[in-house]
Design an enzyme around this catalytic site. Structure first.
Site, PDB file in Angstrom:
ATOM      1  N   ASN A  75      -6.654  -3.913  -4.242  1.00 55.78           N
ATOM      2  CA  ASN A  75      -8.054  -3.148  -4.904  1.00 55.78           C
ATOM      3  C   ASN A  75      -7.572  -1.938  -5.639  1.00 55.78           C
ATOM      4  O   ASN A  75      -8.594  -1.754  -6.512  1.00 55.78           O
ATOM      5  CB  ASN A  75      -8.883  -3.052  -3.611  1.00 55.78           C
ATOM      6  CG  ASN A  75      -8.367  -2.455  -2.702  1.00 55.78           C
ATOM      7  OD1 ASN A  75      -7.271  -2.594  -2.103  1.00 55.78           O
ATOM      8  ND2 ASN A  75      -8.820  -1.157  -2.438  1.00 55.78           N
TER       9      ASN A  75
ATOM     10  N   ASP B  12       1.072  -1.233   0.049  1.00 53.69           N
ATOM     11  CA  ASP B  12      -0.078  -0.028   0.026  1.00 53.69           C
ATOM     12  C   ASP B  12       0.831   1.173   0.009  1.00 53.69           C
ATOM     13  O   ASP B  12       0.769   2.085   0.661  1.00 53.69           O
ATOM     14  CB  ASP B  12      -1.068   0.132   1.291  1.00 53.69           C
ATOM     15  CG  ASP B  12      -1.828  -1.329   1.194  1.00 53.69           C
ATOM     16  OD1 ASP B  12      -2.966  -1.280   0.946  1.00 53.69           O
ATOM     17  OD2 ASP B  12      -1.408  -2.239   1.436  1.00 53.69           O
TER      18      ASP B  12
ATOM     19  N   ASP C 268      -1.507  -2.714  -4.123  1.00 48.72           N
ATOM     20  CA  ASP C 268      -1.949  -1.333  -3.869  1.00 48.72           C
ATOM     21  C   ASP C 268      -0.479  -0.593  -4.283  1.00 48.72           C
ATOM     22  O   ASP C 268       0.067  -0.190  -3.032  1.00 48.72           O
ATOM     23  CB  ASP C 268      -2.449  -1.114  -2.560  1.00 48.72           C
ATOM     24  CG  ASP C 268      -3.887  -1.089  -2.618  1.00 48.72           C
ATOM     25  OD1 ASP C 268      -4.252  -1.750  -3.639  1.00 48.72           O
ATOM     26  OD2 ASP C 268      -4.573  -1.289  -1.451  1.00 48.72           O
TER      27      ASP C 268
ATOM     28  N   HIS D 166     -11.615  -3.476   7.049  1.00 50.80           N
ATOM     29  CA  HIS D 166     -11.619  -4.759   6.259  1.00 50.80           C
ATOM     30  C   HIS D 166     -11.377  -5.985   7.267  1.00 50.80           C
ATOM     31  O   HIS D 166     -11.390  -7.091   6.422  1.00 50.80           O
ATOM     32  CB  HIS D 166     -10.342  -4.740   5.328  1.00 50.80           C
ATOM     33  CG  HIS D 166      -9.867  -3.332   4.627  1.00 50.80           C
ATOM     34  ND1 HIS D 166     -10.824  -3.048   3.823  1.00 50.80           N
ATOM     35  CD2 HIS D 166      -9.072  -2.486   4.659  1.00 50.80           C
ATOM     36  CE1 HIS D 166     -10.496  -1.671   2.979  1.00 50.80           C
ATOM     37  NE2 HIS D 166      -9.099  -1.443   3.916  1.00 50.80           N
TER      38      HIS D 166
ATOM     39  N   TYR E 260      -2.130   3.789  -6.303  1.00 57.00           N
ATOM     40  CA  TYR E 260      -3.094   4.474  -6.116  1.00 57.00           C
ATOM     41  C   TYR E 260      -3.712   5.472  -6.760  1.00 57.00           C
ATOM     42  O   TYR E 260      -3.970   6.615  -6.767  1.00 57.00           O
ATOM     43  CB  TYR E 260      -3.107   5.208  -4.673  1.00 57.00           C
ATOM     44  CG  TYR E 260      -3.062   4.232  -3.426  1.00 57.00           C
ATOM     45  CD1 TYR E 260      -4.351   4.395  -2.697  1.00 57.00           C
ATOM     46  CD2 TYR E 260      -2.116   3.512  -3.177  1.00 57.00           C
ATOM     47  CE1 TYR E 260      -4.380   3.526  -1.622  1.00 57.00           C
ATOM     48  CE2 TYR E 260      -2.103   2.685  -2.083  1.00 57.00           C
ATOM     49  CZ  TYR E 260      -3.318   2.528  -1.129  1.00 57.00           C
ATOM     50  OH  TYR E 260      -3.357   1.707  -0.034  1.00 57.00           O
TER      51      TYR E 260
ATOM     52  N   HIS F 159      -3.385  -4.100   2.309  1.00 55.54           N
ATOM     53  CA  HIS F 159      -4.884  -3.925   2.478  1.00 55.54           C
ATOM     54  C   HIS F 159      -5.157  -2.846   3.695  1.00 55.54           C
ATOM     55  O   HIS F 159      -5.796  -1.964   3.565  1.00 55.54           O
ATOM     56  CB  HIS F 159      -5.636  -5.084   2.281  1.00 55.54           C
ATOM     57  CG  HIS F 159      -7.191  -4.838   1.769  1.00 55.54           C
ATOM     58  ND1 HIS F 159      -7.431  -3.875   0.671  1.00 55.54           N
ATOM     59  CD2 HIS F 159      -8.193  -5.226   2.237  1.00 55.54           C
ATOM     60  CE1 HIS F 159      -8.704  -3.889   0.620  1.00 55.54           C
ATOM     61  NE2 HIS F 159      -9.578  -4.486   1.543  1.00 55.54           N
ATOM     62  N   VAL F 160      -4.876  -3.860   4.897  1.00 49.80           N
ATOM     63  CA  VAL F 160      -5.135  -2.797   6.187  1.00 49.80           C
ATOM     64  C   VAL F 160      -4.066  -2.023   6.334  1.00 49.80           C
ATOM     65  O   VAL F 160      -2.735  -2.346   6.485  1.00 49.80           O
ATOM     66  CB  VAL F 160      -5.344  -4.028   7.305  1.00 49.80           C
ATOM     67  CG1 VAL F 160      -5.559  -3.299   8.548  1.00 49.80           C
ATOM     68  CG2 VAL F 160      -6.667  -4.841   6.880  1.00 49.80           C
ATOM     69  N   HIS F 161      -4.175  -0.652   6.777  1.00 50.66           N
ATOM     70  CA  HIS F 161      -3.236   0.361   6.823  1.00 50.66           C
ATOM     71  C   HIS F 161      -2.531   0.421   8.285  1.00 50.66           C
ATOM     72  O   HIS F 161      -2.686   1.333   8.993  1.00 50.66           O
ATOM     73  CB  HIS F 161      -3.624   1.617   6.237  1.00 50.66           C
ATOM     74  CG  HIS F 161      -4.265   1.648   4.833  1.00 50.66           C
ATOM     75  ND1 HIS F 161      -5.020   2.782   4.436  1.00 50.66           N
ATOM     76  CD2 HIS F 161      -4.019   0.902   3.772  1.00 50.66           C
ATOM     77  CE1 HIS F 161      -5.338   2.276   2.950  1.00 50.66           C
ATOM     78  NE2 HIS F 161      -4.690   1.452   2.720  1.00 50.66           N
TER      79      HIS F 161
END
Length: 433
Positions: A204, A144, A171, A297, A174, A324-326
């Site tokens: 995503n 991410d 990710d 999430h 962005y 995914h999870v920040h």
């Protein structure tokens, strides 16, 4: 008398020092990279990735549609004894048209060696280092990323860690449908991505699907070609590769993964080829975490976990990385929601520096399988020392300085006896239609 093997799986010596006055960082603004006018044939957004045994794929973009897809390379600066020619692609997206995207495979290359190369016959000289052929080997791990001030700090810290390969569980840019943001991301990461292989999978934010107009992943697949063909996969969204003594599987959280899917069938085939004598370490990377005690999430990886976790467990996967999870979280060895000495260590590392900020809220009480968790930006480093031991550390971005906040020695499942114990289980899983 038959002796019963008792797995001795983890050597856990975790040092987690958190200052009482530490304040978790706030999101930073998106970077605005100035546009530097260059000739249309000038190579830009250069990055490299592994492309099979002793080969590397060099990717770059030119505005000139007729620019050649050649890479000159050698072991001395300015002296190129070899040349390779590759393939090109391009794509359009609503009102956007990409430049010419070049993918050229070079090699065979010697392991643990420095090469100098030039793309398209002009422009700057780049320098890359190939990974070692045997232990020790070091990985940077970050998810991410995005394009913010925290991204820049994370990239600076990764540049200091002397890694051999960078692993990214999704990710990347962005861009979120704004295609020129893929270009700015490519320019942002070029200094690092042109010197060490970056191995990525989709998240995503790579899903840029417009119903009836554009299929998803056209930007990602065009720009970040991974060695899916070399690993027998039919899709750039999932593949595997081997480096030193590690077999690494990159899975697609956003492609079909049920037991009838092409991805699941490919995974079974790929696992059947793994030789734990040659590659004693088995790692898996995808975007949506299966073990997540953050409220963000929550439960999104449940379906994929239900389908694939039994197969990965039977194969004795050592480590699983997700994004995914920040925030950051590390599990104990776990399977089916319970502590299991033959399960994988799951690490969520979706804290690279994205524009959406951190996921601060965790479920309380902390689950038994969860060993360490913190909502801060940062990156991870994995050094596989030998066939039995690896050292993992997580480094948070604290006032722009990398601060090691979690570390652990991990013993491979091969060394624990789990692989031998589950041999029959694995054979049955791979034979089941």
């Amino acid at each position: 008398m038959k002796l019963k093997l008792i797995p001795t799986v983890l050597l856990i010596l975790s040092v987690t020092s958190t200052a009482d006055d530490y304040v978790r960082p706030q999101p930073r603004k998106t970077l605005h990279l100035p546009w530097h006018s260059k000739p249309s044939s000038y190579p830009q957004q250069v990055h490299i990735s592994l492309a099979g045994d002793k080969h590397m794929r060099v990717t770059w973009i030119t505005d000139d549609k007729s620019a050649p897809s050649v890479v000159e390379y050698g072991t001395l600066p300015g002296k190129y004894d070899n040349v390779a020619e590759g393939e090109t692609t391009s794509y359009s997206y609503i009102f956007y048209s990409s430049g010419k995207i070049h993918h050229t495979v070079i090699g065979p290359l010697e392991p643990n060696s420095v090469y100098f190369y030039r793309c398209g016959g002009l422009g700057p000289e780049f320098e890359l280092k190939t990974p070692p052929a045997q232990f020790p080997i070091s990985f940077a791990v970050v998810g991410d990323l995005g394009q913010t001030g925290w991204t820049k700090s994370t990239l600076d810290h990764i540049d200091q860690c002397k890694y051999d390969v960078n692993l990214i569980p999704g990710d990347l840019s962005y861009a979120d449908y704004i295609q020129h943001r893929w270009d700015t991301f490519g320019r942002l990461v070029q200094p690092l991505a042109s010197s060490r292989p970056w191995m990525v999978t989709q998240g995503n934010h790579e899903v840029e699907h417009i119903p009836l107009l554009k299929d998803g992943f056209i930007s990602y697949n065009s720009r970040w070609k991974m060695p899916f063909e070399e690993s027998g996969s039919s899709s750039n969204l999932y593949y595997s590769f081997e480096v030193a003594g590690a077999h690494i599987i990159m899975l697609g959280s956003y492609d079909d993964y049920d037991v009838y899917s092409e991805q699941y069938k490919w995974l079974k085939t790929d696992l059947s080829k793994v030789d734990r004598k040659r590659t004693p370490w088995l790692l898996v990377i995808f975007h949506v975490p299966w073990y997540n005690s953050n409220t963000a999430h929550q439960g999104e990886g449940g379906d994929m976990m239900e389908t694939m976790e039994p197969l990965l467990y039977a194969a004795s996967v050592d480590l699983v990385f997700a994004g995914h999870v920040h925030a950051y979280e590390r599990s104990k060895r776990v399977y089916n929601g319970k502590l299991d000495p033959c399960g994988a260590v799951h690490i969520t590392i979706g804290d690279g520096g994205n524009k959406e900020g951190l996921a601060h809220k965790y479920i309380d009480p902390q689950p038994k399988w969860s060993e360490f968790r913190e909502a801060s930006f940062g990156h991870g480093e994995l050094k596989i020392v030998n066939s039995t031991h690896a050292f993992w550390s997580w480094h948070r971005n604290d006032d722009d300085e990398p601060v090691k906040s979690d570390d652990i020695w991990i013993t491979s499942l091969v060394n624990s006896g789990c692989v031998a114990q589950k041999k029959t289980e694995l054979e049955h899983a791979l034979m089941t239609p």
